[in-house]
Design an enzyme around this catalytic site. Structure first.
Site, PDB file in Angstrom:
ATOM      1  N   ASP A 131      34.451  48.587  50.971  1.00  0.00           N
ATOM      2  CA  ASP A 131      33.545  47.853  50.103  1.00  0.00           C
ATOM      3  C   ASP A 131      32.243  48.573  49.759  1.00  0.00           C
ATOM      4  O   ASP A 131      31.861  48.637  48.601  1.00  0.00           O
ATOM      5  CB  ASP A 131      33.221  46.515  50.785  1.00  0.00           C
ATOM      6  N   CYS A 185      51.977  37.445  37.783  1.00  0.00           N
ATOM      7  CA  CYS A 185      51.227  36.338  37.150  1.00  0.00           C
ATOM      8  C   CYS A 185      52.033  35.665  36.044  1.00  0.00           C
ATOM      9  O   CYS A 185      51.881  34.458  35.811  1.00  0.00           O
ATOM     10  CB  CYS A 185      49.897  36.838  36.591  1.00  0.00           C
ATOM     11  N   CYS A 238      32.355  32.085  45.657  1.00  0.00           N
ATOM     12  CA  CYS A 238      33.177  31.072  44.983  1.00  0.00           C
ATOM     13  C   CYS A 238      34.639  31.415  45.245  1.00  0.00           C
ATOM     14  O   CYS A 238      35.020  32.582  45.250  1.00  0.00           O
ATOM     15  CB  CYS A 238      32.878  31.093  43.489  1.00  0.00           C
TER      16      CYS A 238
HETATM   17  C1  B12 Z   1      31.415  44.500  42.722  1.00  0.00           C
HETATM   18  C2  B12 Z   1      32.364  43.628  43.476  1.00  0.00           C
HETATM   19  C3  B12 Z   1      32.353  42.262  43.174  1.00  0.00           C
HETATM   20  C4  B12 Z   1      31.639  41.712  41.952  1.00  0.00           C
HETATM   21  C5  B12 Z   1      32.496  42.011  40.706  1.00  0.00           C
HETATM   22  C6  B12 Z   1      33.966  41.619  40.873  1.00  0.00           C
HETATM   23  C7  B12 Z   1      34.917  42.297  39.930  1.00  0.00           C
HETATM   24  N1  B12 Z   1      35.995  41.608  39.593  1.00  0.00           N
HETATM   25  O1  B12 Z   1      34.716  43.420  39.556  1.00  0.00           O
HETATM   26  C8  B12 Z   1      31.517  40.207  42.316  1.00  0.00           C
HETATM   27  C9  B12 Z   1      30.196  39.976  43.023  1.00  0.00           C
HETATM   28  C10 B12 Z   1      31.615  39.223  41.146  1.00  0.00           C
HETATM   29  C11 B12 Z   1      32.657  40.078  43.320  1.00  0.00           C
HETATM   30  C12 B12 Z   1      33.270  38.883  43.606  1.00  0.00           C
HETATM   31  C13 B12 Z   1      34.293  38.752  44.531  1.00  0.00           C
HETATM   32  N2  B12 Z   1      34.734  39.688  45.382  1.00  0.00           N
HETATM   33 CO1  B12 Z   1      34.220  41.520  45.274  1.00  0.00          CO
HETATM   34  N3  B12 Z   1      33.929  43.351  45.214  1.00  0.00           N
HETATM   35  C14 B12 Z   1      33.217  44.146  44.462  1.00  0.00           C
HETATM   36  C15 B12 Z   1      33.409  45.621  44.832  1.00  0.00           C
HETATM   37  C16 B12 Z   1      32.233  46.066  45.722  1.00  0.00           C
HETATM   38  C17 B12 Z   1      33.570  46.561  43.640  1.00  0.00           C
HETATM   39  C18 B12 Z   1      34.534  46.030  42.587  1.00  0.00           C
HETATM   40  C19 B12 Z   1      34.460  46.841  41.317  1.00  0.00           C
HETATM   41  O2  B12 Z   1      34.339  48.035  41.355  1.00  0.00           O
HETATM   42  N4  B12 Z   1      34.526  46.125  40.204  1.00  0.00           N
HETATM   43  C20 B12 Z   1      34.500  46.754  38.908  1.00  0.00           C
HETATM   44  C21 B12 Z   1      35.738  46.315  38.155  1.00  0.00           C
HETATM   45  C22 B12 Z   1      35.828  46.967  36.782  1.00  0.00           C
HETATM   46  O3  B12 Z   1      36.793  46.756  38.930  1.00  0.00           O
HETATM   47  P1  B12 Z   1      38.050  45.879  39.204  1.00  0.00           P
HETATM   48  O4  B12 Z   1      37.723  44.471  39.461  1.00  0.00           O
HETATM   49  O5  B12 Z   1      38.892  46.530  40.222  1.00  0.00           O
HETATM   50  O6  B12 Z   1      38.618  45.963  37.733  1.00  0.00           O
HETATM   51  C23 B12 Z   1      39.798  46.496  37.303  1.00  0.00           C
HETATM   52  C24 B12 Z   1      40.420  45.528  36.322  1.00  0.00           C
HETATM   53  O7  B12 Z   1      39.397  44.706  35.765  1.00  0.00           O
HETATM   54  C25 B12 Z   1      41.091  46.465  35.366  1.00  0.00           C
HETATM   55  N5  B12 Z   1      40.745  46.220  33.984  1.00  0.00           N
HETATM   56  C26 B12 Z   1      39.561  46.299  33.374  1.00  0.00           C
HETATM   57  N6  B12 Z   1      39.695  46.049  32.082  1.00  0.00           N
HETATM   58  C27 B12 Z   1      41.000  45.818  31.865  1.00  0.00           C
HETATM   59  C28 B12 Z   1      41.676  45.518  30.697  1.00  0.00           C
HETATM   60  C29 B12 Z   1      43.035  45.331  30.777  1.00  0.00           C
HETATM   61  C30 B12 Z   1      43.746  45.026  29.539  1.00  0.00           C
HETATM   62  C31 B12 Z   1      43.714  45.450  32.013  1.00  0.00           C
HETATM   63  C32 B12 Z   1      45.169  45.286  32.103  1.00  0.00           C
HETATM   64  C33 B12 Z   1      43.000  45.736  33.191  1.00  0.00           C
HETATM   65  C34 B12 Z   1      41.651  45.922  33.085  1.00  0.00           C
HETATM   66  O8  B12 Z   1      40.693  47.806  35.655  1.00  0.00           O
HETATM   67  C35 B12 Z   1      39.533  47.758  36.448  1.00  0.00           C
HETATM   68  C36 B12 Z   1      39.350  49.025  37.210  1.00  0.00           C
HETATM   69  O9  B12 Z   1      38.853  49.989  36.388  1.00  0.00           O
HETATM   70  C37 B12 Z   1      34.754  45.553  45.637  1.00  0.00           C
HETATM   71  C38 B12 Z   1      34.935  46.603  46.740  1.00  0.00           C
HETATM   72  C39 B12 Z   1      35.312  47.945  46.158  1.00  0.00           C
HETATM   73  N7  B12 Z   1      34.595  48.957  46.534  1.00  0.00           N
HETATM   74  O10 B12 Z   1      36.230  48.030  45.369  1.00  0.00           O
HETATM   75  C40 B12 Z   1      34.753  44.118  46.191  1.00  0.00           C
HETATM   76  C41 B12 Z   1      36.101  43.351  46.275  1.00  0.00           C
HETATM   77  C42 B12 Z   1      36.818  43.596  44.981  1.00  0.00           C
HETATM   78  N8  B12 Z   1      35.688  41.965  46.345  1.00  0.00           N
HETATM   79  C43 B12 Z   1      36.426  41.273  47.103  1.00  0.00           C
HETATM   80  C44 B12 Z   1      36.280  39.862  47.258  1.00  0.00           C
HETATM   81  C45 B12 Z   1      36.978  39.224  48.451  1.00  0.00           C
HETATM   82  C46 B12 Z   1      35.530  39.126  46.338  1.00  0.00           C
HETATM   83  C47 B12 Z   1      35.471  37.594  46.191  1.00  0.00           C
HETATM   84  C48 B12 Z   1      36.787  36.884  46.467  1.00  0.00           C
HETATM   85  C49 B12 Z   1      34.341  37.042  47.101  1.00  0.00           C
HETATM   86  C50 B12 Z   1      34.038  35.566  46.883  1.00  0.00           C
HETATM   87  N9  B12 Z   1      34.893  34.664  47.327  1.00  0.00           N
HETATM   88  O11 B12 Z   1      33.023  35.226  46.326  1.00  0.00           O
HETATM   89  C51 B12 Z   1      35.024  37.450  44.714  1.00  0.00           C
HETATM   90  C52 B12 Z   1      36.237  37.419  43.760  1.00  0.00           C
HETATM   91  C53 B12 Z   1      35.825  37.253  42.335  1.00  0.00           C
HETATM   92  C54 B12 Z   1      36.883  37.811  41.394  1.00  0.00           C
HETATM   93  N10 B12 Z   1      37.595  36.940  40.702  1.00  0.00           N
HETATM   94  O12 B12 Z   1      37.022  39.038  41.337  1.00  0.00           O
HETATM   95  C55 B12 Z   1      37.535  42.081  47.718  1.00  0.00           C
HETATM   96  C56 B12 Z   1      38.836  41.789  46.940  1.00  0.00           C
HETATM   97  C57 B12 Z   1      40.067  41.584  47.784  1.00  0.00           C
HETATM   98  C58 B12 Z   1      41.248  41.249  46.916  1.00  0.00           C
HETATM   99  N11 B12 Z   1      42.264  40.684  47.539  1.00  0.00           N
HETATM  100  O13 B12 Z   1      41.275  41.508  45.743  1.00  0.00           O
HETATM  101  C59 B12 Z   1      36.998  43.525  47.561  1.00  0.00           C
HETATM  102  C60 B12 Z   1      38.061  44.607  47.353  1.00  0.00           C
HETATM  103  C61 B12 Z   1      36.145  43.843  48.808  1.00  0.00           C
HETATM  104  C62 B12 Z   1      36.992  44.252  50.010  1.00  0.00           C
HETATM  105  N12 B12 Z   1      36.792  45.443  50.516  1.00  0.00           N
HETATM  106  O14 B12 Z   1      37.829  43.525  50.481  1.00  0.00           O
HETATM  107  N13 B12 Z   1      32.984  41.253  43.846  1.00  0.00           N
HETATM  108  S1  SF4 Z   2      46.376  31.560  39.078  1.00  0.00           S
HETATM  109 FE1  SF4 Z   2      45.731  33.471  38.083  1.00  0.00          FE
HETATM  110  S2  SF4 Z   2      46.028  35.019  39.658  1.00  0.00           S
HETATM  111 FE2  SF4 Z   2      47.248  33.247  40.287  1.00  0.00          FE
HETATM  112  S3  SF4 Z   2      49.294  33.590  39.397  1.00  0.00           S
HETATM  113 FE3  SF4 Z   2      48.133  32.352  37.935  1.00  0.00          FE
HETATM  114  S4  SF4 Z   2      47.271  33.896  36.534  1.00  0.00           S
HETATM  115 FE4  SF4 Z   2      47.890  34.997  38.379  1.00  0.00          FE
HETATM  116  S1  SF4 Z   3      33.067  31.951  39.056  1.00  0.00           S
HETATM  117 FE1  SF4 Z   3      34.502  31.493  40.706  1.00  0.00          FE
HETATM  118  S2  SF4 Z   3      36.350  30.948  39.575  1.00  0.00           S
HETATM  119 FE2  SF4 Z   3      35.081  32.085  38.137  1.00  0.00          FE
HETATM  120  S3  SF4 Z   3      35.710  34.226  38.348  1.00  0.00           S
HETATM  121 FE3  SF4 Z   3      33.970  33.914  39.715  1.00  0.00          FE
HETATM  122  S4  SF4 Z   3      34.946  33.484  41.706  1.00  0.00           S
HETATM  123 FE4  SF4 Z   3      36.507  33.134  40.125  1.00  0.00          FE
END
Ligand code: B12
Ligand code: SF4
Ligand code: SF4
Length: 384
Positions: A131, A185, A238
């Protein structure tokens, strides 16, 4: 010789629930990341802008494989979407109910690294990330077959669900990559529809600036007013987009005590409370709440937990109390001020007039951020 099968076996032996190998290569999803940042979806999380984040070979020039490890944290307590709204209580995200996962995962990764070092011998290199490091863990986790990256952007596995943490070892070992999982999904859009702030702006794309997890944990200053009502009772993180996911309905439950909701003792007035009174049935199937009188029946010491905690207790903790209760907890990330700020907003959303005196105290206090959120909350109560 170090083989992928042996590494996976060792990962399981040190306590991970699922282990896989991703190639340390340029994969197409890495390309989405700069686009995501350019859209501004990362908000104020400046640490995401590190260029090294784009490819693990920027972190270890000789990197050949990324060993990805998953650890489930679902303690089995009810989902946020199953627990009825209680005007006395707030919601802390499931991942933060127990001990801070960073240390737990890092310890297991260290143990795994030591086993690999012993077997691989001279020349072995491995860097450990959980992370905090600049690694797109979910992208590599997907290539390691730990899950598919779901529409809510979480890594999701049909058996494990998505309530698992990730940790990675970037290594110079040349290992056979695991098979990535197919996207499961399908046509489902439940998470997108359930998100209270429409933060999942397209399938697989999250605008973090709208996400309650970002707003309650990462954002340091003012929570934009447009999102405050949607915050509802959330005081830290959340779970909604995971709680509604069909794969999490039957997901695997961890028996690790460190992920169980941490017990806490709350000493507060309960005489006038509408809910959470003595004798009321706890919503938590696993949790037993004990109430005992301490002062003429009006003040009680409640043994509760971080599952669905009382809002007045959270707001009354003080910095010292906060440090004590949240020692070695992921909640520390929000800092005392952030947690209280969120709690004040949740109090405003509750419509519970009993919170008025506490809110008035914060509104008259000398912390401008907290005073402004308290004034907003008081206005919400007035409007009821
Ligand atoms: C910053 C961060 C956050 C941010 C941003 C989340 C996000 N979705 O990016 C915030 C604070 C919102 C957050 C929230 C949460 N997080 Co967080 N977070 C991180 C962190 C530190 C970096 C993630 C990152 O780089 N995000 C940037 C985006 C761009 O990357 P990505 O989500 O992987 O995105 C990919 C896709 O979006 C895809 N994509 C983008 N555009 C497109 C377009 C198309 C068409 C397609 C197909 C794909 C695609 O490619 C991207 C990669 O380049 C990681 C740890 C790590 N170092 O990876 C933990 C991590 C992702 N988080 C984690 C967790 C547990 C959470 C929460 C559940 C915590 C909570 N309950 O509040 C929530 C989940 C929210 C959610 N729905 O994602 C876990 C996820 C575990 C899992 N099973 O997935 C991680 C891996 C931490 C860990 N070491 O366990 N988090
Ligand atoms: S709730 Fe969202 S993550 Fe879960 S199966 Fe449906 S589309 Fe996929
Ligand atoms: S606000 Fe809650 S439900 Fe919406 S993307 Fe973030 S963690 Fe998921």
């Amino acid at each position: 010789m170090v083989t992928a099968a042996w590494v996976i076996e060792q990962g399981r032996a040190v306590g991970f629930d699922k282990v896989g190998i991703a190639p340390a290569a340029a994969v197409p999803e890495l390309e989405f990341f700069p686009q995501w940042l350019e859209q501004g979806y990362g908000g104020e999380m400046d640490y995401l802008r590190q260029l090294r984040r784009r490819d693990v070979r920027e972190l270890l020039a000789e990197a050949r494989s990324v060993i990805c490890c998953a650890l489930g944290y679902d303690s089995g307590s009810p989902r946020s979407t199953e627990v009825p709204y209680d005007v006395e209580r707030g919601w802390i995200s499931r991942y933060a109910w127990g001990d801070d996962y960073h240390e737990i995962i890092a310890e297991k990764l260290e143990a795994l690294r030591a086993r690999l070092a012993e077997r691989a011998g001279v020349g072995f290199q491995a860097k450990l990330y959980v992370d905090t490091g600049p690694v797109l863990e979910r992208v590599y986790g997907r290539y390691a077959g730990l899950g598919w990256q779901a529409k809510n952007t979480c890594l999701l596995d049909a058996e494990l669900g998505s309530f698992f943490f990730l940790g990675v070892l970037v290594t110079n070992l040349e290992l056979e990559p695991s098979e990535p999982l197919a996207d499961g999904c399908g046509s489902c859009t439940l998470c997108i529809e359930a998100c209270p702030t429409e933060a999942i702006v397209a399938p697989y794309v999250l605008d973090a600036r709208r996400c309650l997890s970002y707003l309650t944990i990462e954002l340091r200053g003012t929570i934009p007013e447009e999102f405050r009502p949607a915050l509802g009772r959330h005081v830290f993180g959340c779970d909604i987009c995971q709680d509604v996911c069909p794969y999490n309905r039957r997901s695997w439950v961890s028996d690790l005590p460190v992920f169980q909701p941490r017990p806490v003792e709350t000493k507060l007035e309960t005489r006038n409370s509408k809910l959470g009174k003595r004798g009321e049935k706890s919503e938590n199937r696993k949790e037993k709440t004990e109430n005992r009188d301490t002062e003429h029946g009006s003040r009680v010491a409640n043994r509760e937990s971080l599952f669905h905690p009382r809002l007045d207790w959270l707001a009354s903790l003080g910095e010292e109390g906060y440090r004590r209760v949240f020692e070695k907890s992921a909640v520390r990330r929000a800092k005392w001020r952030g947690l209280v700020r969120n709690t004040l907003v949740a109090m405003g959303n509750s419509g519970n007039a009993r919170f008025r005196p506490l809110l008035e105290k914060f509104a008259a206090g000398d912390d401008p951020l907290l005073a402004e959120h308290a004034r907003w909350a008081l206005q919400q109560l007035e409007a009821q």
